[in-house]
Design a protein around this motif. Sequence first.
Motif, PDB file in Angstrom:
ATOM      1  N   GLU A   6      12.390 -13.667   1.839  1.00 36.55           N
ATOM      2  CA  GLU A   6      11.986 -12.280   2.039  1.00 36.55           C
ATOM      3  C   GLU A   6      11.843 -11.993   3.529  1.00 36.55           C
ATOM      4  OE1 GLU A   6       9.469 -13.585  -1.665  1.00 36.55           O
ATOM      5  OE2 GLU A   6       9.952 -14.434   0.300  1.00 36.55           O
ATOM      6  N   TRP A  36      10.156  -7.344  -7.626  1.00 41.00           N
ATOM      7  CA  TRP A  36       9.165  -7.569  -6.584  1.00 41.00           C
ATOM      8  C   TRP A  36       7.777  -7.633  -7.216  1.00 41.00           C
ATOM      9  CZ3 TRP A  36      10.166  -8.619  -1.564  1.00 41.00           C
ATOM     10  CH2 TRP A  36      11.449  -8.340  -1.083  1.00 41.00           C
ATOM     11  N   TYR A  37       6.965  -8.526  -6.684  1.00 40.81           N
ATOM     12  CA  TYR A  37       5.586  -8.682  -7.090  1.00 40.81           C
ATOM     13  C   TYR A  37       4.737  -8.697  -5.824  1.00 40.81           C
ATOM     14  CZ  TYR A  37       7.322 -10.137 -11.666  1.00 40.81           C
ATOM     15  OH  TYR A  37       7.946 -10.169 -12.888  1.00 40.81           O
ATOM     16  N   ARG A  38       3.452  -8.495  -5.995  1.00 33.57           N
ATOM     17  CA  ARG A  38       2.573  -8.575  -4.838  1.00 33.57           C
ATOM     18  C   ARG A  38       1.233  -9.174  -5.254  1.00 33.57           C
ATOM     19  NH1 ARG A  38       1.450  -2.116  -3.735  1.00 33.57           N
ATOM     20  NH2 ARG A  38       0.063  -1.722  -5.518  1.00 33.57           N
ATOM     21  N   ARG A  45      -1.296 -12.163  -8.912  1.00 34.52           N
ATOM     22  CA  ARG A  45       0.003 -11.599  -8.547  1.00 34.52           C
ATOM     23  C   ARG A  45       0.395 -10.551  -9.585  1.00 34.52           C
ATOM     24  NH1 ARG A  45       4.868 -15.641  -7.023  1.00 34.52           N
ATOM     25  NH2 ARG A  45       3.105 -16.443  -5.792  1.00 34.52           N
ATOM     26  N   VAL A  48       5.482  -5.268  -9.327  1.00 32.88           N
ATOM     27  CA  VAL A  48       5.592  -4.004  -8.603  1.00 32.88           C
ATOM     28  C   VAL A  48       6.783  -3.189  -9.083  1.00 32.88           C
ATOM     29  CG1 VAL A  48       5.998  -2.967  -6.332  1.00 32.88           C
ATOM     30  CG2 VAL A  48       4.475  -4.942  -6.546  1.00 32.88           C
ATOM     31  N   ASP A  89      -1.929  -1.125  -0.791  1.00 32.19           N
ATOM     32  CA  ASP A  89      -0.631  -1.790  -0.877  1.00 32.19           C
ATOM     33  C   ASP A  89      -0.610  -3.105  -0.090  1.00 32.19           C
ATOM     34  OD1 ASP A  89       0.831   1.455  -0.631  1.00 32.19           O
ATOM     35  OD2 ASP A  89       0.654   0.231  -2.442  1.00 32.19           O
ATOM     36  N   TYR A  93       4.031  -9.950  -0.604  1.00 36.33           N
ATOM     37  CA  TYR A  93       5.067  -9.473  -1.513  1.00 36.33           C
ATOM     38  C   TYR A  93       6.078 -10.583  -1.772  1.00 36.33           C
ATOM     39  CZ  TYR A  93       3.324  -4.724  -1.351  1.00 36.33           C
ATOM     40  OH  TYR A  93       2.540  -3.599  -1.500  1.00 36.33           O
ATOM     41  N   CYS A  95       9.606 -11.792  -4.007  1.00 36.48           N
ATOM     42  CA  CYS A  95      10.746 -11.366  -4.810  1.00 36.48           C
ATOM     43  C   CYS A  95      11.050 -12.428  -5.861  1.00 36.48           C
ATOM     44  CB  CYS A  95      11.971 -11.096  -3.950  1.00 36.48           C
ATOM     45  SG  CYS A  95      12.658 -12.544  -3.140  1.00 36.48           S
TER      46      CYS A  95
END
Length: 115
Positions: A6, A36-38, A45, A48, A89, A93, A95
Amino acid sequence: QVQLVESGGGLVQAGGSLRLSCAASETIFSIIGMGWYRQAPGKQRDWVASITSGGSTNYADAVKGRFTISRDNAKNTVYLQMNSLTVEDTGVYYCKMTAPTATYWGRGTQVTVSS
């Protein structure tokens, strides 16, 4: 072994934008989906956004209308355009790419939104 890398994270003021990229180190055949996750500090986690091989997209309610996921199949790359960022936000992040026989995760990129 395939690696996902990323990039594009950083520090941005609230209301600003960032564009994340995630590229695979080698071709992944028959990718089913990308996402995508965050993960915020001290939290789990969370998903997103995701995009299928056919281009269908889905978003978490928290980012709907502000984030856009896209992909470049030829480059095995997925993007996340993030607009109107808020302090909520903030997080790391990650992927993810899913193939029929394997799931790959990146190591994450930090996004910090200041008020």
